[in-house]
Design a protein around this motif. Structure first.
Motif, PDB file in Angstrom:
ATOM      1  N   THR A   1       0.459  -1.458  -0.064  1.00  0.00           N
ATOM      2  CA  THR A   1       0.005   0.128  -0.016  1.00  0.00           C
ATOM      3  C   THR A   1       0.694   1.362   0.028  1.00  0.00           C
ATOM      4  O   THR A   1       1.522   0.866   0.183  1.00  0.00           O
ATOM      5  CB  THR A   1      -0.954  -0.078   1.203  1.00  0.00           C
ATOM      6  N   LEU A   2       0.034   1.881  -0.524  1.00  0.00           N
ATOM      7  CA  LEU A   2       1.195   3.991  -0.275  1.00  0.00           C
ATOM      8  C   LEU A   2       1.574   4.072   0.838  1.00  0.00           C
ATOM      9  O   LEU A   2       2.776   4.550   1.093  1.00  0.00           O
ATOM     10  CB  LEU A   2       0.150   4.937  -0.780  1.00  0.00           C
ATOM     11  N   PHE A   3       1.156   3.983   1.724  1.00  0.00           N
ATOM     12  CA  PHE A   3       1.308   4.025   3.372  1.00  0.00           C
ATOM     13  C   PHE A   3       2.221   3.468   4.338  1.00  0.00           C
ATOM     14  O   PHE A   3       3.464   3.783   4.739  1.00  0.00           O
ATOM     15  CB  PHE A   3       0.015   4.058   4.458  1.00  0.00           C
ATOM     16  N   GLU A   4       2.459   1.719   2.825  1.00  0.00           N
ATOM     17  CA  GLU A   4       3.634   0.768   3.700  1.00  0.00           C
ATOM     18  C   GLU A   4       5.122   2.204   2.845  1.00  0.00           C
ATOM     19  O   GLU A   4       6.043   1.486   3.423  1.00  0.00           O
ATOM     20  CB  GLU A   4       3.410  -0.303   3.098  1.00  0.00           C
ATOM     21  N   GLY A   5       4.949   2.292   1.750  1.00  0.00           N
ATOM     22  CA  GLY A   5       5.760   3.467   1.130  1.00  0.00           C
ATOM     23  C   GLY A   5       6.338   4.089   2.049  1.00  0.00           C
ATOM     24  O   GLY A   5       7.651   4.230   2.078  1.00  0.00           O
ATOM     25  N   TRP A   6       5.158   4.775   2.216  1.00  0.00           N
ATOM     26  CA  TRP A   6       5.789   5.709   2.953  1.00  0.00           C
ATOM     27  C   TRP A   6       6.351   6.056   3.579  1.00  0.00           C
ATOM     28  O   TRP A   6       7.879   6.611   4.508  1.00  0.00           O
ATOM     29  CB  TRP A   6       4.556   7.262   3.359  1.00  0.00           C
ATOM     30  N   ARG A   7       5.941   4.694   4.615  1.00  0.00           N
ATOM     31  CA  ARG A   7       6.795   4.600   6.831  1.00  0.00           C
ATOM     32  C   ARG A   7       8.408   4.164   5.579  1.00  0.00           C
ATOM     33  O   ARG A   7       9.115   4.434   6.574  1.00  0.00           O
ATOM     34  CB  ARG A   7       6.114   3.297   6.295  1.00  0.00           C
ATOM     35  N   THR A   8       8.373   3.945   4.778  1.00  0.00           N
ATOM     36  CA  THR A   8      10.203   3.183   4.404  1.00  0.00           C
ATOM     37  C   THR A   8      10.950   4.722   4.225  1.00  0.00           C
ATOM     38  O   THR A   8      12.201   4.567   3.940  1.00  0.00           O
ATOM     39  CB  THR A   8      10.035   2.321   2.701  1.00  0.00           C
ATOM     40  N   LEU A   9       9.966   5.872   3.354  1.00  0.00           N
ATOM     41  CA  LEU A   9      11.109   6.685   3.804  1.00  0.00           C
ATOM     42  C   LEU A   9      11.008   7.702   5.052  1.00  0.00           C
ATOM     43  O   LEU A   9      11.683   8.898   4.926  1.00  0.00           O
ATOM     44  CB  LEU A   9      10.412   7.742   3.037  1.00  0.00           C
ATOM     45  N   GLY A  10      10.745   6.989   6.057  1.00  0.00           N
ATOM     46  CA  GLY A  10      11.009   7.690   7.112  1.00  0.00           C
ATOM     47  C   GLY A  10       9.715   7.712   8.437  1.00  0.00           C
ATOM     48  O   GLY A  10       8.606   8.123   7.885  1.00  0.00           O
ATOM     49  N   PRO A  11      10.668   8.214   9.542  1.00  0.00           N
ATOM     50  CA  PRO A  11       8.915   8.139  11.262  1.00  0.00           C
ATOM     51  C   PRO A  11       8.181   9.691  10.456  1.00  0.00           C
ATOM     52  O   PRO A  11       7.630   9.608  10.914  1.00  0.00           O
ATOM     53  CB  PRO A  11       9.885   8.273  12.239  1.00  0.00           C
ATOM     54  N   TRP A  12       9.033  10.516   9.510  1.00  0.00           N
ATOM     55  CA  TRP A  12       8.454  12.069   9.766  1.00  0.00           C
ATOM     56  C   TRP A  12       6.719  12.167   8.763  1.00  0.00           C
ATOM     57  O   TRP A  12       6.262  13.155   9.391  1.00  0.00           O
ATOM     58  CB  TRP A  12       9.339  12.764   8.839  1.00  0.00           C
ATOM     59  N   THR A  13       7.118  10.348   7.843  1.00  0.00           N
ATOM     60  CA  THR A  13       5.797  10.123   6.889  1.00  0.00           C
ATOM     61  C   THR A  13       4.659  10.021   8.127  1.00  0.00           C
ATOM     62  O   THR A  13       3.685  10.228   8.125  1.00  0.00           O
ATOM     63  CB  THR A  13       6.030   9.582   6.280  1.00  0.00           C
ATOM     64  N   THR A  14       4.827   9.039   9.149  1.00  0.00           N
ATOM     65  CA  THR A  14       3.756   8.581   9.620  1.00  0.00           C
ATOM     66  C   THR A  14       3.133   9.482  10.679  1.00  0.00           C
ATOM     67  O   THR A  14       2.226  10.050  11.356  1.00  0.00           O
ATOM     68  CB  THR A  14       4.717   7.194  10.991  1.00  0.00           C
ATOM     69  N   VAL A  15       4.419  10.706  11.104  1.00  0.00           N
ATOM     70  CA  VAL A  15       3.653  12.162  12.875  1.00  0.00           C
ATOM     71  C   VAL A  15       2.859  12.852  11.615  1.00  0.00           C
ATOM     72  O   VAL A  15       2.150  12.985  11.872  1.00  0.00           O
ATOM     73  CB  VAL A  15       5.129  12.692  12.768  1.00  0.00           C
ATOM     74  N   TYR A  16       3.796  12.793  10.341  1.00  0.00           N
ATOM     75  CA  TYR A  16       3.047  14.320   9.405  1.00  0.00           C
ATOM     76  C   TYR A  16       0.862  13.617   9.051  1.00  0.00           C
ATOM     77  O   TYR A  16      -0.073  14.045   9.182  1.00  0.00           O
ATOM     78  CB  TYR A  16       3.043  14.400   8.171  1.00  0.00           C
ATOM     79  N   PHE A  17       1.235  12.108   8.641  1.00  0.00           N
ATOM     80  CA  PHE A  17      -0.098  11.777   8.248  1.00  0.00           C
ATOM     81  C   PHE A  17      -0.774  11.263   9.452  1.00  0.00           C
ATOM     82  O   PHE A  17      -2.884  12.125   9.028  1.00  0.00           O
ATOM     83  CB  PHE A  17       0.263  10.486   7.323  1.00  0.00           C
ATOM     84  N   ALA A  18      -0.338  11.348  10.719  1.00  0.00           N
ATOM     85  CA  ALA A  18      -1.543  10.836  11.957  1.00  0.00           C
ATOM     86  C   ALA A  18      -1.681  12.187  12.158  1.00  0.00           C
ATOM     87  O   ALA A  18      -3.525  11.801  12.784  1.00  0.00           O
ATOM     88  CB  ALA A  18      -0.064  10.255  13.141  1.00  0.00           C
ATOM     89  N   VAL A  19      -1.459  13.414  12.208  1.00  0.00           N
ATOM     90  CA  VAL A  19      -1.563  14.677  12.652  1.00  0.00           C
ATOM     91  C   VAL A  19      -2.937  15.255  12.122  1.00  0.00           C
ATOM     92  O   VAL A  19      -4.232  14.990  12.088  1.00  0.00           O
ATOM     93  CB  VAL A  19      -0.739  15.580  12.848  1.00  0.00           C
ATOM     94  N   TYR A  20      -2.543  14.994  10.730  1.00  0.00           N
ATOM     95  CA  TYR A  20      -2.540  15.595   9.273  1.00  0.00           C
ATOM     96  C   TYR A  20      -4.282  15.011   9.133  1.00  0.00           C
ATOM     97  O   TYR A  20      -5.642  14.824   9.116  1.00  0.00           O
ATOM     98  CB  TYR A  20      -2.488  15.184   7.901  1.00  0.00           C
ATOM     99  N   VAL A  21      -4.525  13.561   9.345  1.00  0.00           N
ATOM    100  CA  VAL A  21      -6.032  12.475   9.050  1.00  0.00           C
ATOM    101  C   VAL A  21      -6.898  12.824  10.409  1.00  0.00           C
ATOM    102  O   VAL A  21      -8.022  12.778  10.670  1.00  0.00           O
ATOM    103  CB  VAL A  21      -5.457  11.229   8.905  1.00  0.00           C
ATOM    104  N   VAL A  22      -6.466  12.912  11.328  1.00  0.00           N
ATOM    105  CA  VAL A  22      -7.040  13.696  12.757  1.00  0.00           C
ATOM    106  C   VAL A  22      -7.352  14.804  12.405  1.00  0.00           C
ATOM    107  O   VAL A  22      -8.607  15.024  12.229  1.00  0.00           O
ATOM    108  CB  VAL A  22      -6.067  13.677  14.405  1.00  0.00           C
ATOM    109  N   VAL A  23      -6.757  15.804  12.269  1.00  0.00           N
ATOM    110  CA  VAL A  23      -7.173  17.031  12.069  1.00  0.00           C
ATOM    111  C   VAL A  23      -8.485  17.409  10.880  1.00  0.00           C
ATOM    112  O   VAL A  23      -9.089  18.384  11.116  1.00  0.00           O
ATOM    113  CB  VAL A  23      -6.131  18.289  12.496  1.00  0.00           C
TER     114      VAL A  23
END
Length: 438
Positions: free
Chosen positions: A84-106
């Motif tokens: 999945t695309l999120f699996e790909g994002w995770r391979t780019l570093g933890p910053w993608t997880t932080v950004y997406f977590a805040v983004y998807v909630v707000v």
């Protein structure tokens, strides 16, 4: 549009799929295109037409090509890698997880209220003496929740296709009814930038149909049952048909703005209420029947975006939770049971994270329907949202040029040019949007 990958040497043993791309397979592209084009996009297009006539028609065409490239890249990643695309994002570093977590909630909190209000506006205009706007908004949110909660992708796709058909027929009918200037429309295909049109031009190229739902395309491709490279040709046909349809839709709205509003120097509200204003203009010019038909098309546009987000972004959130859970299990920080099912099985739509995000999109945002949106929340929503499209375009360039993608399916020159150009365009729009917020 030609394939945007390098030919390589072909796959030694291509995964089995349909012998050729056929119209009967089309579906996920229609879903992502319908979800991405909301009432706000229609208003922006109308206002561009009302201010500059047919002059910016070329920008709508380029915008269509940009979206085809972005959605194709999302679908290609899912099919070529089996991830999945999120699996790909995770391979780019933890910053993608932080950004997406805040983004998807707000984003989900504010968008939920926006989508419900947008779907309620045409209903309140169609039935002015029945229920109030806020009541209609709550009703549309609950209908979206129940529909997505109890149905699987196949039913969801069929309903979305019907809504697309309604919105497409209505908008094209209105464009024909206002009597388009064929010569002026053809002249609008020549790139020209009138004074004061730069931001409207960038908005037409990058804004219409460009949201988090573009990232959901790969998830819908998998939910359709397309899970390997044997479906690549089908996915590309599906994507092109969808965004060519969107291009016609946007051009029709631009023509309405040019012919009906520009010539009469009529201004619309720069929000969803602008479509209600247009309904009144249509009623004065063509009668009640045409005005009501347009409001029905307005509802189909808004409600398709609502249920599209309710379904697609919930799938993304379910995948986000699952990847985070698996990472913790791998690190020895959590239990190993309770995985989210593969998207193609339909079990993800029954998962706890999927339904939890559905509830988040529906009930907390209802409080915003009865309260003024807090300034800080609006700013956070705007900033996070502005960054998403550059984030999507540039991370796709990163992923699809690396060894994370099989060599046969990495970006070719055309795809790299289109995605990089899209990323730069979205950065300009992002900076402008953030400046406006402050």
């Amino acid at each position: 549009m030609t394939d945007t990958t390098d030919s390589g040497g072909g796959l030694a043993a291509a995964a089995e799929g349909p012998r050729k791309a056929a119209w009967r397979y089309i579906g996920p592209g229609i879903v992502v295109a319908a979800t991405g084009v909301g009432a706000g996009d229609l208003v922006a297009t109308l206002i561009a037409g009302s201010k500059f006539g047919h002059t910016l028609l070329w920008a709508a065409v380029i915008g269509c090509v940009v979206k085809i490239s972005l959605a194709e890249a999302c679908g290609r990643w899912h099919l070529a890698t089996g991830r999945t695309l999120f699996e790909g994002w995770r391979t780019l570093g933890p910053w993608t997880t932080v950004y997406f977590a805040v983004y998807v909630v707000v984003w989900g909190f504010v968008y939920g209220a926006t989508a419900m209000s947008s779907s309620a506006l045409p209903l309140a205009a169609l039935f002015p003496d029945f229920l109030g706007l806020k009541t209609w908004a709550v009703i549309t949110g609950l209908i979206g929740l129940v529909f997505v909660w109890f149905n699987h992708y196949a039913v969801f796709e069929k309903v979305m296709t019907v809504l697309v058909g309604v919105m497409f027929v209505v908008v094209v009918y209105v464009a024909v009814r206002v009597g388009p200037d064929v010569g002026g429309s053809l002249a609008g295909l020549v790139p020209v930038l009138p004074d004061g049109s730069l931001l409207y031009t960038l908005g037409l190229i990058g804004g219409v149909g460009g949201t988090i739902t573009m990232a959901a395309y790969g998830y819908w491709v998998n939910a359709k049952g397309w899970t390997h490279t044997g479906w690549m040709k089908v996915m590309r046909l599906d994507n092109r048909v969808a965004y060519i349809t969107t291009g016609i839709f946007v051009i029709a709205m631009l023509i309405v703005g040019a012919e009906l509003l520009h010539s009469a120097n009529i201004a619309l509200a720069e929000n969803d209420k602008g479509l209600v204003d247009l309904g009144k203009v249509l009623e004065d010019r063509f009668g009640t029947a045409t005005a009501k038909l347009f409001l029905i098309g307005f509802f189909a546009t808004s409600f398709s975006s609502l249920i599209g987000v309710w379904h697609g972004v919930s799938l993304m959130f379910a995948d986000f939770v699952e990847r985070y859970r698996r990472a913790r299990v791998k690190a020895g920080e959590g239990p190993a049971d309770g995985t989210v099912a593969e998207l193609a099985t339909g079990e993800a739509e029954k998962s706890v994270p999927f339904r939890a995000y559905l509830l988040w999109l529906t009930f907390p945002p209802m409080t915003l329907l009865f309260l003024d949106k807090p300034f800080g929340l609006v700013v956070a929503y705007g900033v996070l949202g502005a960054f998403f499209m550059p984030f999507l375009a540039l991370t796709l360039v990163w992923l699809l040029n690396s060894d994370r993608t099989p060599r046969e399916w990495r970006n070719g020159v055309l795809s790299n040019v289109m995605l990089t150009a899209a990323g730069l365009l979205f950065i300009v729009l992002c900076v402008h949007q953030v400046i406006e917020l402050f």
